[in-house]
Design an enzyme around this catalytic site. Sequence first.
Site, short mmCIF file in Angstrom:
data_model
loop_
_atom_site.label_atom_id
_atom_site.label_comp_id
_atom_site.label_asym_id
_atom_site.label_seq_id
_atom_site.Cartn_x
_atom_site.Cartn_y
_atom_site.Cartn_z
NE ARG A 1 64.71 59.42 41.81
CZ ARG A 1 64.79 58.11 41.64
NH1 ARG A 1 65.80 57.60 41.02
NH2 ARG A 1 63.83 57.30 42.07
CB THR A 2 63.45 63.77 47.30
OG1 THR A 2 62.85 63.74 46.00
CG2 THR A 2 63.19 65.11 47.95
CE LYS B 1 57.08 54.05 70.90
NZ LYS B 1 58.03 54.72 71.79
NE ARG C 1 58.77 62.55 48.53
CZ ARG C 1 59.46 62.09 47.49
NH1 ARG C 1 59.64 60.78 47.34
NH2 ARG C 1 59.95 62.91 46.59
CG HIS D 1 58.35 67.08 44.39
ND1 HIS D 1 59.38 67.49 45.22
CD2 HIS D 1 58.64 65.80 44.03
CE1 HIS D 1 60.25 66.48 45.35
NE2 HIS D 1 59.82 65.45 44.64
C1 NCD Z 1 58.70 62.02 42.16
C2 NCD Z 1 57.79 62.17 43.37
O1 NCD Z 1 58.10 61.64 44.44
O2 NCD Z 1 56.81 62.87 43.20
N1 NCD Z 1 59.95 61.46 42.46
C3 NCD Z 1 60.99 62.26 42.82
O3 NCD Z 1 60.93 63.00 43.79
N2 NCD Z 1 62.07 62.26 42.03
C4 NCD Z 1 58.05 61.33 41.02
C5 NCD Z 1 57.46 59.98 41.21
O4 NCD Z 1 57.50 59.38 42.29
O5 NCD Z 1 56.93 59.46 40.23
#
Ligand code: NCD
Length: 321
Positions: free
Chosen positions: A58-59, A87, A108, A136
């Site tokens: 999703r992100t 590497k 991320r 987040h």
């Molecule tokens: C979340 C995350 O990555 O922290 N997912 C997301 O970004 N929608 C929640 C999760 O992974 O449980």
Amino acid sequence: MEGSIVAGLITMDDLTNEQILEILSDAERLLPVARGELYLPLLKGRILGNLFFEPSTRTRMSFETAMKRLGGDVVNLGDVKTSSVVKGETLFDTIQMVDGYTDIIAMRHPRQGAAQYAQDAARVPILNGGDGAGHHPTQTMLDLFTIQQAHGRLNGLKVVLAGDLRYGRTVHSLSHALVRFGCDLIFASPDLLRMPEEIVSDLRAHGANVLETEDLYGSMAEADVVYMTRIQKERFADEDEYARCAGAYKLHARHLEDVKQDMIVMHPLPRVDEIDPTVDKTRHARYFEQAFNGVVARMALLCRLLGVTVPADVSAEGGAL
Ligand code: NCD
């Protein structure tokens, strides 16, 4: 009016309440663009670098959709296994280089603090798409948008945050934001997965009304929002510990019989087994809409961080696809 500049988004502390509300209002105006009903190339010529060192659906995809719906472009690090990371390239070097290729970076990383480290190495704004069990904030913006759409306000709501409060970064960022808008919080989790003590005391120092419990189902009667989370299996050092908390909560439609009519059930997704599919058909389920809201919230954030004003009348400026 041009909104005030935001240098990067690492934690929710990077945004004032006023900025949060402005960005949510920009997001609302961008809804027809996010739905593809209107084309508005506000970010034409701009490039987003997507750097995901941890799995994401999703992100990553909603950042990409947001950028493309606004006429911008995206370059992806792609699979970490096929990048120079294998590497032995350091994060510092990767960021310095991607900084030269792009106008803004969404990142991320499994390590807590990595987003701040990246911001220190970059000239372009960094959007923290999750740093380990840390923060987040872009998820929080779409969560706040979803809550505001459902309840017409953010202030003074009663919100239950449930599941893995120890390792769940979404609830770390969200609880801070909700407290700033005067919400009452109930933290429902197994004892092992309680919200970290430093977060609870920080929230209380900011005047928060916070209650901790293991009883999720008994704490939903007065709630305006029930925010479920996945047990973050990948963050456990000890598999037995995970096994002891796995399946702690399984929200089923029968648990929703006595809740408020307008209570909404949210989840950042992916879900494992913490929300039974019987909940999907109820009036309370809001998690798939919430995932869609990731596009508008991120569109509004990209505009804000790139210094682009979202027009007051989007339909007058936008064209047909
Ligand atoms: C979340 C995350 O990555 O922290 N997912 C997301 O970004 N929608 C929640 C999760 O992974 O449980």
